[in-house]
Write an enzyme that holds these catalytic residues in place. Structure first.
Site, PDB file in Angstrom:
ATOM      1  N   ASP A   1       0.863  -1.176   0.000  1.00  0.00           N
ATOM      2  CA  ASP A   1       0.000   0.000   0.000  1.00  0.00           C
ATOM      3  C   ASP A   1       0.903   1.231   0.000  1.00  0.00           C
ATOM      4  O   ASP A   1       2.104   1.146   0.276  1.00  0.00           O
ATOM      5  CB  ASP A   1      -0.902  -0.003   1.237  1.00  0.00           C
ATOM      6  CG  ASP A   1      -1.780   1.246   1.337  1.00  0.00           C
ATOM      7  OD1 ASP A   1      -2.367   1.631   0.307  1.00  0.00           O
ATOM      8  OD2 ASP A   1      -1.859   1.837   2.421  1.00  0.00           O
ATOM      9  N   SER A   2       0.300   2.376  -0.270  1.00  0.00           N
ATOM     10  CA  SER A   2       1.045   3.628  -0.203  1.00  0.00           C
ATOM     11  C   SER A   2       1.521   3.908   1.210  1.00  0.00           C
ATOM     12  O   SER A   2       2.423   4.722   1.413  1.00  0.00           O
ATOM     13  CB  SER A   2       0.178   4.786  -0.686  1.00  0.00           C
ATOM     14  OG  SER A   2      -0.925   4.966   0.192  1.00  0.00           O
TER      15      SER A   2
ATOM     16  N   HIS B   1      -6.977   3.280   3.876  1.00  0.00           N
ATOM     17  CA  HIS B   1      -6.701   4.006   5.121  1.00  0.00           C
ATOM     18  C   HIS B   1      -7.979   4.304   5.895  1.00  0.00           C
ATOM     19  O   HIS B   1      -7.964   4.372   7.131  1.00  0.00           O
ATOM     20  CB  HIS B   1      -5.998   5.337   4.822  1.00  0.00           C
ATOM     21  CG  HIS B   1      -4.538   5.222   4.501  1.00  0.00           C
ATOM     22  ND1 HIS B   1      -4.080   4.760   3.292  1.00  0.00           N
ATOM     23  CD2 HIS B   1      -3.431   5.537   5.231  1.00  0.00           C
ATOM     24  CE1 HIS B   1      -2.755   4.790   3.281  1.00  0.00           C
ATOM     25  NE2 HIS B   1      -2.340   5.254   4.447  1.00  0.00           N
TER      26      HIS B   1
ATOM     27  N   CYS C   1      -4.347  -1.059  -2.076  1.00  0.00           N
ATOM     28  CA  CYS C   1      -4.421   0.396  -2.215  1.00  0.00           C
ATOM     29  C   CYS C   1      -5.331   0.697  -3.391  1.00  0.00           C
ATOM     30  O   CYS C   1      -5.060   0.257  -4.522  1.00  0.00           O
ATOM     31  CB  CYS C   1      -3.025   0.966  -2.461  1.00  0.00           C
ATOM     32  SG  CYS C   1      -2.964   2.743  -2.807  1.00  0.00           S
TER      33      CYS C   1
ATOM     34  N   CYS D   1     -10.798   3.877   0.161  1.00  0.00           N
ATOM     35  CA  CYS D   1      -9.361   3.987   0.415  1.00  0.00           C
ATOM     36  C   CYS D   1      -9.076   3.104   1.608  1.00  0.00           C
ATOM     37  O   CYS D   1      -9.811   3.134   2.606  1.00  0.00           O
ATOM     38  CB  CYS D   1      -8.967   5.434   0.709  1.00  0.00           C
ATOM     39  SG  CYS D   1      -7.257   5.643   1.295  1.00  0.00           S
TER      40      CYS D   1
END
Length: 282
Positions: free
Chosen positions: A11-12, A186, A74, A184
């Protein structure tokens, strides 16, 4: 590839831990490798070429460590790079898809909202996803700049995060949205705060468990599932400073993590190459 080889996930930044958690829950016997590109988070404000370059670099790093499958945990990297990765690598590659279809199916008001990065909402993949929907429901799109940065800083419930979320949620709720899609990885880390602000009548959906089920299905089809009687091991890397990230990553993972750093070498001019990135733990 063999069944005892690990699954690679990236993931980022820290958001992919929400997907990793579901994979671990469903597949306790698998070894998991996780790369958080936190030094370059968020991806949502980066160019497609940049995200492609990072995705290729991380994928090759994971493959060098024997990954039998790659999970792009992601949504932004999925929209920008998943198709390219599938043309380059033959291992099973599982990517994200916002849970818009189940949201539409379960909405009572006929109004659902998707919270995501600008890059995700503008991607070809997301346009195709919306085009496949056969519904009269209204789908509201809400880019959420700043939320990834809040999560990467470990601010999951502070006043700044609360005010940012309130500004994004209130217009959606005023238009009748009764289902929120977290587009997303996150954002599920903010679910308690989102639920508090949206109210108990609003349903919140994310794609973590759906991705875990897809990993199980793909590995089963390829006869690559690890034996059920073994205990899987987790390993973590970050492109940010490990000392800075270790405490937060352990807190979000709800357990002590084995965290290593990887460094970049000089990149080549071709953004679609892996850029000569030497992603070696140090």
């Amino acid at each position: 590839m063999h069944s005892h080889h690990p699954i690679g996930v990236f993931d980022s930044g820290l958001g992919g831990l929400t997907v990793l958690r579901e994979i671990r829950r469903l597949l306790p016997g698998e070894d998991l490798l996780y790369v958080a590109d936190s030094a370059h988070a968020p991806y949502g404000d980066k160019s497609v070429a940049f995200i492609e370059s990072r995705s290729i670099a991380i994928t090759e790093f994971l493959l060098e460590r024997g990954a039998k499958a790659i999970v792009v945990a992601c949504n932004t990297a999925t929209g920008a790079a998943a198709r390219l990765l599938r043309t380059r690598y033959s291992v099973p590659l599982i990517a994200m898809e916002p849970a818009v279809k189940p949201a539409v199916e379960h909405s009572r008001s006929g109004v659902v909202a998707v919270l995501a990065t600008r890059q995700t909402l503008a991607s070809h993949n997301f346009s195709v996803l919306l085009g496949r929907l056969e519904t009269n429901a209204e789908v509201l799109l809400q880019p959420c700049p700043g939320l990834v940065e809040r999560v990467e800083a470990g601010d999951l419930a502070g006043e700044g995060t609360r005010e940012l979320l309130r500004a994004y949620l209130e217009p959606l709720l005023e238009r009748g949205a009764d289902t929120l899609v977290l587009g997303c990885t996150h954002y599920p880390l903010l679910t308690p705060l989102i639920q508090e602000l949206a109210g108990p009548h609003v349903r919140i959906l994310d794609s973590g468990m759906g991705v875990a089920r897809q990993v199980h299905r793909r590995l089963s089809e390829a006869e690559l599932l690890a034996p059920e009687d073994r205990i899987g091991r987790d390993r973590f890397w970050t492109s940010a400073h490990p000392a800075r990230m270790h405490g937060l990553m352990s807190r979000l993972w709800a357990g002590e993590v084995e965290l290593a750093h990887w460094a970049e070498s000089k990149t080549r001019d071709d953004p679609r190459s892996h850029g000569g990135l030497a992603l070696e733990p140090i």
